[in-house]
Design a protein around this motif. Structure first.
Motif, PDB file in Angstrom:
ATOM      1  N   GLU A   1     -10.892   5.418   3.389  1.00  0.00           N
ATOM      2  CA  GLU A   1      -9.672   5.835   3.148  1.00  0.00           C
ATOM      3  C   GLU A   1      -9.918   7.335   3.214  1.00  0.00           C
ATOM      4  O   GLU A   1      -8.463   8.376   3.477  1.00  0.00           O
ATOM      5  CB  GLU A   1      -9.584   5.441   1.294  1.00  0.00           C
TER       6      GLU A   1
ATOM      7  N   SER B   1       0.685  -0.709  -0.507  1.00  0.00           N
ATOM      8  CA  SER B   1      -0.032  -0.267   0.292  1.00  0.00           C
ATOM      9  C   SER B   1       1.117   0.996  -0.300  1.00  0.00           C
ATOM     10  O   SER B   1       0.689   2.315  -0.287  1.00  0.00           O
ATOM     11  CB  SER B   1      -1.211   0.069   1.206  1.00  0.00           C
TER      12      SER B   1
ATOM     13  N   LEU C   1      -4.029   1.098   4.463  1.00  0.00           N
ATOM     14  CA  LEU C   1      -4.153   1.932   4.088  1.00  0.00           C
ATOM     15  C   LEU C   1      -2.939   3.127   4.314  1.00  0.00           C
ATOM     16  O   LEU C   1      -2.636   3.486   5.045  1.00  0.00           O
ATOM     17  CB  LEU C   1      -6.081   2.712   4.979  1.00  0.00           C
TER      18      LEU C   1
ATOM     19  N   ALA D   1      -4.950   1.778  -1.586  1.00  0.00           N
ATOM     20  CA  ALA D   1      -5.582   0.776  -0.272  1.00  0.00           C
ATOM     21  C   ALA D   1      -5.282  -0.470  -0.771  1.00  0.00           C
ATOM     22  O   ALA D   1      -5.506  -0.731  -2.145  1.00  0.00           O
ATOM     23  CB  ALA D   1      -6.654   1.230  -0.285  1.00  0.00           C
TER      24      ALA D   1
END
Length: 265
Positions: free
Chosen positions: A160, A96, A130, A102
């Motif tokens: 997010e 990530s 994330l 994500a």
């Protein structure tokens, strides 16, 4: 059928309103502090309160490695090694950060991207990582875990958005920490310079006291111009200084170039 659709729509609308309300609260709480440790704890606490996961972990990027800097909730039965580090690009958290996007997994035990055994051995089943982004740079990541199968993608916008705000807040707190360190270093240098200046003044005062109170006559003289004159003669004649000083005219010239700086009382 229409009633069922309306009920479903109302539930989804209620959920979205709740998420927006929670997101506003999270943004306010996360942005209210400039202390790095406080921001990390606030992010974890807000995610625990609003998402109800089994575990939240926060990583910070340091020299192309992810360093575990926060974990919660405190009463979670799922724990990872507090000294855990992994390379950027490794496992979901590293990926990530590398991709700045994500990464969701319903089952980390079947997901080939999940190469780290720590989460699997801890009893984690579903996971989302994330990235924490600031000025288009990934400075860390947030991992959210569940011990049972859970589709975190259903809350992708909410999660997010939180990560986006958390990235900005953490970047600001890191900048604040750096400024504090620079200010402390500058203050230390100023104090050291003041101490050195005070010692120099004490030394000068001691020297002048000895100089002025000496029972014999003391002269402070500057021979720099004489030395410069002799150096020029050596270069010009290519003779040794002893030979040059046999000339009385040279000796008299050197003597005339000596400057008297001070004479004691």
């Amino acid at each position: 059928k229409y009633k069922d659709l309306k009920v479903e729509y109302d539930l989804q609308l209620k959920k979205k309103i709740q998420e927006i309300t929670s997101l506003n609260s999270i943004i306010k709480n996360v942005s209210s502090s400039i202390s790095f440790d406080t921001v990390v704890k606030t992010v974890i606490n807000e995610l625990v309160k609003n998402v109800n996961p089994d575990l939240v972990i926060v990583f910070k990027v340091t020299n192309d490695e992810l360093e575990l800097i926060g974990m919660g909730p405190e009463n979670s039965e799922f724990k990872l090694n507090s000294n855990l580090t992994l390379g950027v690009g490794r496992c979901l958290c590293g990926l990530s950060v590398k991709d700045k996007s994500a990464k969701y997994s319903l089952d980390i035990h079947k997901d080939k991207r999940c190469s780290l055994d720590d989460c699997k051995n801890a009893g984690i089943h579903s996971f989302v990582s994330l990235p924490l982004i600031s000025k288009n740079n990934a400075i860390g990541s947030i991992g959210i875990a569940s011990s049972i199968e859970r589709d975190f993608k259903q809350q992708s916008y909410f999660l997010e958005s939180i990560a986006s705000e958390a990235g900005i807040a953490l970047a600001n707190s890191l900048l604040h920490n750096d400024l504090q360190k620079q200010a402390a270093e500058l203050l230390r240098e100023i104090n050291e310079r003041k101490l050195a200046e005070n010692k120099l003044k004490e030394s000068e005062s001691r020297y002048f006291n000895l100089f002025n109170n000496s029972p014999i006559s003391l002269w402070e003289e500057d021979f720099s111009e004489s030395l410069h004159y002799l150096d020029g003669l050596v270069k010009k004649t290519r003779e040794k200084v002893d030979t040059i000083l046999q000339d009385n005219n040279v000796v008299q010239k050197c003597a005339s170039l000596i400057k008297i700086i001070d004479v004691n009382d």
